[in-house]
Design an enzyme around this catalytic site. Structure first.
Site, PDB file in Angstrom:
ATOM      1  N   THR A   1      -1.561   7.423  -0.283  1.00 30.64           N
ATOM      2  CA  THR A   1      -2.885   7.255  -0.901  1.00 30.64           C
ATOM      3  C   THR A   1      -3.616   6.004  -0.401  1.00 30.64           C
ATOM      4  O   THR A   1      -4.818   5.873  -0.620  1.00 30.64           O
ATOM      5  CB  THR A   1      -2.738   7.118  -2.434  1.00 30.64           C
ATOM      6  OG1 THR A   1      -2.007   5.893  -2.690  1.00 30.64           O
ATOM      7  CG2 THR A   1      -1.966   8.277  -3.028  1.00 30.64           C
TER       8      THR A   1
ATOM      9  N   ARG B   1       0.840  -1.197   0.000  1.00 39.85           N
ATOM     10  CA  ARG B   1       0.000   0.000   0.000  1.00 39.85           C
ATOM     11  C   ARG B   1       0.868   1.236   0.000  1.00 39.85           C
ATOM     12  O   ARG B   1       1.787   1.362   0.801  1.00 39.85           O
ATOM     13  CB  ARG B   1      -0.877   0.037   1.259  1.00 39.85           C
ATOM     14  CG  ARG B   1      -1.882  -1.046   1.331  1.00 39.85           C
ATOM     15  CD  ARG B   1      -2.950  -0.737   2.361  1.00 39.85           C
ATOM     16  NE  ARG B   1      -2.446  -0.395   3.674  1.00 39.85           N
ATOM     17  CZ  ARG B   1      -3.215  -0.033   4.685  1.00 39.85           C
ATOM     18  NH1 ARG B   1      -4.517   0.065   4.518  1.00 39.85           N
ATOM     19  NH2 ARG B   1      -2.714   0.246   5.855  1.00 39.85           N
TER      20      ARG B   1
ATOM     21  N   ASP C   1       4.907  -6.947   9.187  1.00 43.55           N
ATOM     22  CA  ASP C   1       5.978  -6.633  10.137  1.00 43.55           C
ATOM     23  C   ASP C   1       5.964  -7.594  11.329  1.00 43.55           C
ATOM     24  O   ASP C   1       7.018  -8.036  11.795  1.00 43.55           O
ATOM     25  CB  ASP C   1       5.826  -5.191  10.654  1.00 43.55           C
ATOM     26  CG  ASP C   1       6.304  -4.161   9.636  1.00 43.55           C
ATOM     27  OD1 ASP C   1       6.981  -4.560   8.667  1.00 43.55           O
ATOM     28  OD2 ASP C   1       5.991  -2.978   9.817  1.00 43.55           O
TER      29      ASP C   1
ATOM     30  N   ASP D   1       0.652  -4.125  12.010  1.00 46.50           N
ATOM     31  CA  ASP D   1       1.070  -4.477  10.647  1.00 46.50           C
ATOM     32  C   ASP D   1       1.364  -5.982  10.572  1.00 46.50           C
ATOM     33  O   ASP D   1       2.330  -6.473  11.168  1.00 46.50           O
ATOM     34  CB  ASP D   1       2.313  -3.675  10.261  1.00 46.50           C
ATOM     35  CG  ASP D   1       2.674  -3.863   8.798  1.00 46.50           C
ATOM     36  OD1 ASP D   1       2.880  -5.027   8.383  1.00 46.50           O
ATOM     37  OD2 ASP D   1       2.735  -2.873   8.058  1.00 46.50           O
TER      38      ASP D   1
HETATM   39  C1  PRP Z   1      -1.178  -5.307   4.153  1.00 45.82           C
HETATM   40  C2  PRP Z   1      -1.989  -6.580   4.101  1.00 45.82           C
HETATM   41  C3  PRP Z   1      -2.845  -6.386   2.902  1.00 45.82           C
HETATM   42  C4  PRP Z   1      -3.060  -4.900   2.872  1.00 45.82           C
HETATM   43  C5  PRP Z   1      -4.453  -4.618   3.339  1.00 45.82           C
HETATM   44  O1  PRP Z   1      -0.129  -5.360   3.274  1.00 45.82           O
HETATM   45  O2  PRP Z   1      -1.221  -7.738   4.051  1.00 45.82           O
HETATM   46  O3  PRP Z   1      -2.232  -6.828   1.703  1.00 45.82           O
HETATM   47  O4  PRP Z   1      -2.124  -4.328   3.787  1.00 45.82           O
HETATM   48  O5  PRP Z   1      -4.743  -3.271   3.237  1.00 45.82           O
HETATM   49  P1  PRP Z   1      -5.857  -2.706   2.257  1.00 45.82           P
HETATM   50  O6  PRP Z   1      -7.078  -3.553   2.468  1.00 45.82           O
HETATM   51  O7  PRP Z   1      -6.040  -1.298   2.734  1.00 45.82           O
HETATM   52  O8  PRP Z   1      -5.352  -2.768   0.862  1.00 45.82           O
HETATM   53  P2  PRP Z   1       0.965  -4.166   3.165  1.00 45.82           P
HETATM   54  O9  PRP Z   1       0.564  -3.191   2.120  1.00 45.82           O
HETATM   55  O10 PRP Z   1       1.191  -3.622   4.558  1.00 45.82           O
HETATM   56  O11 PRP Z   1       2.238  -4.907   2.614  1.00 45.82           O
HETATM   57  P3  PRP Z   1       3.179  -5.946   3.351  1.00 45.82           P
HETATM   58  O12 PRP Z   1       2.359  -7.187   3.625  1.00 45.82           O
HETATM   59  O13 PRP Z   1       4.249  -6.200   2.359  1.00 45.82           O
HETATM   60  O14 PRP Z   1       3.687  -5.326   4.613  1.00 45.82           O
HETATM   61  N1  URA Z   2      -2.352  -3.877   6.821  1.00 46.84           N
HETATM   62  C1  URA Z   2      -1.980  -4.383   8.019  1.00 46.84           C
HETATM   63  O1  URA Z   2      -1.029  -5.187   8.098  1.00 46.84           O
HETATM   64  N2  URA Z   2      -2.654  -3.993   9.103  1.00 46.84           N
HETATM   65  C2  URA Z   2      -3.692  -3.146   9.056  1.00 46.84           C
HETATM   66  O2  URA Z   2      -4.293  -2.846  10.101  1.00 46.84           O
HETATM   67  C3  URA Z   2      -4.056  -2.620   7.804  1.00 46.84           C
HETATM   68  C4  URA Z   2      -3.375  -3.023   6.692  1.00 46.84           C
END
Ligand code: PRP
Ligand code: URA
Length: 203
Positions: free
Chosen positions: A102, A98, A197, A194
């Site tokens: 935005t 994400r 993380d 997260d």
């Molecule tokens: C997290 C999660 C989803 C997304 C959800 O990924 O694993 O893919 O956020 O958010 P949304 O519904 O608002 O799109 P992130 O973008 O944090 O990437 P990562 O798993 O690589 O940390």
């Molecule tokens: N992605 C995450 O990992 N946690 C949240 O709460 C939202 C998006």
């Protein structure tokens, strides 16, 4: 949403900020197993007869080829559990992150072949926040030719459920918990923080 006591107990420990990455990863896998059990309850089977040591037995095998679609990174934690249940499933990774400003998903990895190789796709991603990532993943899979798609996650926000359902009403959503809301940074509240993380110790 699952009301199963085992799911609720495990999700509570998953949310706990004191839970270290090793236990967090184990819980993600265990919760995925329980949710996948429910999410696959309507999978079609076809007859398969085997011989027990005593007699023939008219049993069943899965009739459809299954694709597991973990959304990188956090979806990785759900794949092993899914493969334990469906060892013949194909795994197709999709990489999205994400944009912090935005909150829109940015695609950075996709090695799907030109046409669909499976009949049912299970999208694996623990968090359904704004719904942008899940909606984009389903769009990619439909463009690929996927006919039946299910979303399997752990925690959803109402905003994410609404966005995914409005864009793709044919995609059932299986999650352990539906939380209250998103905060102004797009994080689910109370949520778990997260998910990527916390699994990979990068927070
Ligand atoms: C997290 C999660 C989803 C997304 C959800 O990924 O694993 O893919 O956020 O958010 P949304 O519904 O608002 O799109 P992130 O973008 O944090 O990437 P990562 O798993 O690589 O940390
Ligand atoms: N992605 C995450 O990992 N946690 C949240 O709460 C939202 C998006």
């Amino acid at each position: 949403m699952s009301s199963h006591p085992l799911v609720r107990e495990k999700v509570t420990r998953l949310r706990d900020k004191e839970t270290p990455p090793k236990i967090f990863r184990e819980l993600v896998g265990e919760i995925a197993t329980l949710l996948l059990y429910e999410a696959t309850a309507d999978m079609p089977t076809e007859p398969r007869t085997v011989d027990t040591p005593l007699a023939p037995y008219a049993g069943a095998r899965l009739a459809e080829r299954v694709g597991l679609i973990p959304v990188l990174r956090a979806g990785i934690g759900m794949v092993e559990a899914a493969l334990e249940l469906m060892p013949d499933a194909q795994v197709w990774h999709i990489g999205l992150f994400r944009d912090e400003r935005t909150l829109r998903p940015i695609e950075y990895y996709n090695k799907l072949p030109s046409s669909a190789t499976v009949q049912v796709c299970l999208v694996l991603d623990p968090m359904l926040a704004t719904g942008g990532s899940a909606t984009a993943t389903v769009h990619i899979l439909k463009r690929w030719g996927a006919k039946r798609i299910k979303y399997v996650g752990i925690i959803a926000a109402p905003e994410g459920v609404k966005t995914l359902t409005e864009s793709h009403p044919d995609v059932p959503i299986h999650v352990a918990a539906l939380d209250e809301r998103l905060n102004d940074k797009g994080y689910i509240v109370p949520g778990l923080g997260d998910a990527g993380d916390r699994q990979f110790g990068t927070g």
